[in-house]
Design an enzyme around this catalytic site. Structure first.
Site, PDB file in Angstrom:
ATOM      1  N   GLY A  59       0.827  -1.193   0.000  1.00  0.00           N
ATOM      2  CA  GLY A  59       0.000   0.000   0.000  1.00  0.00           C
ATOM      3  C   GLY A  59       0.866   1.249   0.000  1.00  0.00           C
ATOM      4  O   GLY A  59       0.557   2.241  -0.672  1.00  0.00           O
ATOM      5  N   HIS A 114      -3.088  -7.617   2.610  1.00  0.00           N
ATOM      6  CA  HIS A 114      -2.964  -8.172   3.966  1.00  0.00           C
ATOM      7  C   HIS A 114      -3.926  -7.530   4.964  1.00  0.00           C
ATOM      8  O   HIS A 114      -4.057  -7.998   6.088  1.00  0.00           O
ATOM      9  CB  HIS A 114      -1.510  -8.101   4.454  1.00  0.00           C
ATOM     10  CG  HIS A 114      -1.048  -6.755   4.883  1.00  0.00           C
ATOM     11  ND1 HIS A 114      -0.940  -6.401   6.200  1.00  0.00           N
ATOM     12  CD2 HIS A 114      -0.671  -5.668   4.173  1.00  0.00           C
ATOM     13  CE1 HIS A 114      -0.489  -5.158   6.292  1.00  0.00           C
ATOM     14  NE2 HIS A 114      -0.325  -4.693   5.082  1.00  0.00           N
ATOM     15  N   CYS A 164       8.420   6.067  15.872  1.00  0.00           N
ATOM     16  CA  CYS A 164       9.383   6.604  14.924  1.00  0.00           C
ATOM     17  C   CYS A 164      10.290   5.471  14.453  1.00  0.00           C
ATOM     18  O   CYS A 164      10.136   4.328  14.868  1.00  0.00           O
ATOM     19  CB  CYS A 164      10.209   7.716  15.572  1.00  0.00           C
ATOM     20  SG  CYS A 164      11.473   7.087  16.675  1.00  0.00           S
TER      21      CYS A 164
END
Lengths: 364, 387
Positions: B69, B204, B328
């Site tokens: 994606g 997925h 992060c």
């Protein structure tokens, strides 16, 4: 550990070999262990450069991978704010006031065995296991800390800032081991970090250039270098970048009276002055330390004991007598030591047992 | 007990997808080869493409398979910007919602940093929807400068479904992209009906395998490719076609959509039960984002006086798996930019967790969560290090 009782422990995992093996041993002893990597920088670098720096993205990856191999849950705890306030800012302000701090002591005192231990306990854990080299012994008088079996790796000096309550939650599974064996064990356990270099220096100064790092933060105001009579001998770029006892890097063109080398004797931040003199003038026989922390039973006040004093992480233990009164520890050395700065950690030993510590405030 | 409440992160693979994938992995052939094994694999891929296109409401040629994606979003954001700006240098603005997924935010920020693009963020209401009035004003004022608009179909952290049809209408001739990875097969979604220029779907997230996704790009629209090579996928995405992944992707979509309405209703009821039970145990818990319109399975809760990573650790130890906003690159938990965009304080955002239910979720799991949550929250409150 703890008379065979099964405990819930947080294993602080830096991404290095010691903390990985320590975590593995804690698991093997039957404890319920959760690995935690401390993110101490809000802006971590990607890679380590040799032995320098820590808390890089690579380190957190290595810690995670070690936890996977050991088979324990793994989390990253963001302690960047606490680290900055408790360790980095303290480091800068101590230098700015002409003192020489040891940030590893502060990190153990304020982060690993304070913020992390408090959080661990609140989350239902019994304590924090680290890869430090020091030994803990249970006695009828409570837990006591001793030097590590490996004198080269002994880290009791940087742990001497832990009070008894902190020590009650501190576990050092490597205290009885020599470093070489830790590496061998890591290899045998399939831990990829087995050959990772030890970290040295100050973790938040990845370049290793402490003076330059301090100059960036405190400016580089030129000031005088004077002798003990006040006669100016030269100029420096920021008094705080010097350390008591330092000989190199003074850039003095005028030789000493008898051609002997000169050493930094004193740093006066208010007047931005560096005082230099000969080696003899560095001699210290008497040390006063403030804010004592006792790592076990508190010695009787105003009573003189025989023991050893240590003033650097890998310094020699120096035979001494010591006593404490009020908020001060007073030490009289049997033989003088040369070069000691205010701000350094003073650790008192009774043989190999850590009695306590204080911060050097006065010397004579 | 092992309870997976993280279906928005990834889903268990459906039996249909698993079987399709295993069968296809054993078949020899590169779909671009001209010989018989190649043609045979090509046939499998094209059948999967046709099936998927029907299920998503698009033409077969509008499906461009990618590796993820994130890749589809990068391709369409950068590719559309480059093409549109080349056509008219005035078009330097990218208009996106303030709470897009990082797979949209980061390529847009990359365009800003490296190519001088200007980003305009559409603000988000407290309920979790793009502010259409503000968007209307921006389009009215700056319309001819906008290279593209991107608004996710539904938000991955709070589940709110965005008013895409209205957005497309406001956009007029400006291309509109919508990241629909969370919506496809969960709620009614038709590419053609919405009038989008492009959309992203991912295998997925719907019971298919990892490593395959699709950009749906309207026929006749050409965008600048990122990957150059064999010219596969309309010359827009080169690279050998991942036949097993593609076939399993279509099988997963077909399976999920074959019982979508019942599943949606069942999950929606479970979500309502979860919120009711948790509220009963922790009265000051708050729900982030409106539930109407929203995805059936995502619920985002704030537990005042806690830190979400503490909650996560404690829930994990109980065998309950959910998630916090995001981390992060070093894995450090950060307050969710989604919740911040909805006006929550950093402190509140740091006390929030996402539970995402899916087809395999059960009432017993929700009951177990409710029984475990009081002790977990009490512990996490005691462990709060920052006031």
């Amino acid at each position: 550990m703890d008379n065979g009782r099964t405990m819930k422990l947080i294993a602080a995992m830096s991404g290095g070999v010691d903390s990985a093996v320590a975590a593995a041993r804690a698991v093997e002893l039957g404890h319920e262990v959760v690995g935690v990597h401390l993110a101490l920088s809000s802006n971590p670098q990607k890679y380590r450069s040799g032995a320098r720096g820590c808390c890089t993205i690579e380190d957190s990856h290595d810690a995670r991978r070690a936890a996977d191999v050991i088979g324990i849950p793994f989390y990253i705890w963001d302690m960047a704010e606490e680290f900055h306030e408790g360790v980095v800012e303290n480091f800068i302000s101590e230098y700015a006031s002409g003192r020489t701090p040891n940030p590893c002591l502060r990190c153990n005192e304020k982060i690993k065995f304070a913020a992390v231990l408090d959080r661990a306990r609140a989350l239902g854990f019994d304590g924090v296991a680290t890869g430090h080299y020091a030994q803990m012994v249970e006695t009828p008088l409570g837990r006591m800390m001793y030097r590590a079996a490996d004198p080269k790796k002994d880290q009791s000096y940087v742990l001497a800032v832990l009070n008894t309550e902190q020590l009650a939650g501190a576990y050092f599974p490597l205290g009885d081991t020599v470093k070489e064996d830790t590496r061998k064990e890591a290899k045998a356990r399939g831990l990829y970090v087995a050959n990772k270099p030890d970290s040295h220096d100050i973790c938040f100064v990845p370049s290793g250039d402490n003076a330059g790092w301090l100059r960036d933060r405190l400016g580089s105001e030129v000031g005088p270098i004077v002798d003990e009579t006040g006669t100016q001998l030269g100029e420096h770029k920021g008094a705080y970048t010097y350390t008591i006892g330092q000989r190199r890097g003074l850039g003095l063109s005028v030789p000493g009276e008898h051609g002997q080398p000169r050493y930094v004797l004193k740093i006066e931040p208010k007047t931005n002055t560096v005082v230099v003199g000969d080696h003899e003038a560095l001699a210290v026989n008497h040390i006063v330390g403030d804010s004592p922390i006792w790592c076990g039973p508190v010695p009787i006040a105003e009573t003189v004991y025989e023991g050893f004093a240590q003033v650097r992480a890998h310094g020699e233990p120096l035979a001494c007598t010591y006593s404490h009164q009020g908020s001060e520890i007073t030490v009289d050395l049997v033989k003088p030591l040369f070069g000691l700065a205010a701000g350094q950690g003073l650790v008192i030993y009774d043989g190999d047992r850590v009695v306590g510590s204080a911060t050097v405030s006065e010397t004579a | 007990m092992s309870i997976y409440f993280d279906h928005a992160a990834t889903t268990p693979m459906s039996q249909a997808a698993l079987e399709a994938m295993v069968t296809q992995v054993g078949r020899l052939g590169n779909a671009s080869s001209l010989h018989s094994p190649g043609r045979s694999v090509r046939k499998d891929v094209e059948e999967a493409r046709e099936l998927l296109s029907r299920l998503v409401g698009a033409a077969p040629s509008e499906i461009i398979f990618t590796g993820s994606g994130t890749e589809a979003n990068n391709l369409v954001i950068k590719g559309t910007f480059w093409t549109r700006k080349q056509e008219d240098p005035k078009r330097n603005v990218v208009l996106i919602s303030a709470f897009e997924h990082h797979a949209i935010l980061d390529p847009v920020e990359w365009l800003q940093e490296h190519q001088g693009a200007e980003i305009i963020y559409i603000p988000i209401t407290a309920a979790g929807y793009v502010d259409l009035e503000v968007m209307r004003e921006i389009v009215a004022k700056r319309g001819d400068e906008i290279a593209l608009i991107a608004v996710m179909h539904s938000n991955n952290e709070v589940g709110t479904i965005q008013p895409i049809a209205e957005i497309v209408e406001i956009a007029g001739d400006i291309p509109v992209h919508s990241d629909a990875v969370q919506s496809f097969t969960k709620v009614d979604f038709s590419f053609a009906q919405l009038g989008l220029t492009s959309a992203t779907i991912s295998a997925h997230k719907i019971g298919g395998p990892l490593g395959v996704a699709a950009l749906i790009l309207r026929r006749g629209i050409d965008i600048t490719p990122i990957l150059h090579g064999g010219g596969q996928e309309r010359d827009i995405r080169s690279g050998t076609l991942n036949a097993p992944g593609i076939v399993a992707f279509a099988a997963a979509a077909q399976d999920a959509l074959s019982h979508r309405t019942e599943t949606e209703l069942r999950i929606r009821n479970l979500k309502t039960l979860l919120v009711d039970l948790v509220k009963k145990e922790i009265p000051d818990v708050t729900v982030n984002g409106s539930s109407n319109p929203a995805l059936p399975g995502i619920v985002n809760l704030t537990f005042p006086g806690t830190e979400s990573d503490g909650l996560l650790l404690l829930l994990d130890a109980e065998g309950i798996f959910c998630s916090t906003g995001s981390a992060c690159s070093a894995g450090v938990p950060r307050p969710s930019h989604v919740l911040l965009a909805m006006g929550l304080s950093e402190r509140t955002a740091r006390s929030s967790l996402r539970f995402s239910l899916g087809a395999s979720s059960t009432e017993a799991e929700v009951q177990f969560l409710a029984s475990a949550i009081p002790a977990v929250v009490t512990r996490a409150r005691a462990a709060l290090v920052r006031g």
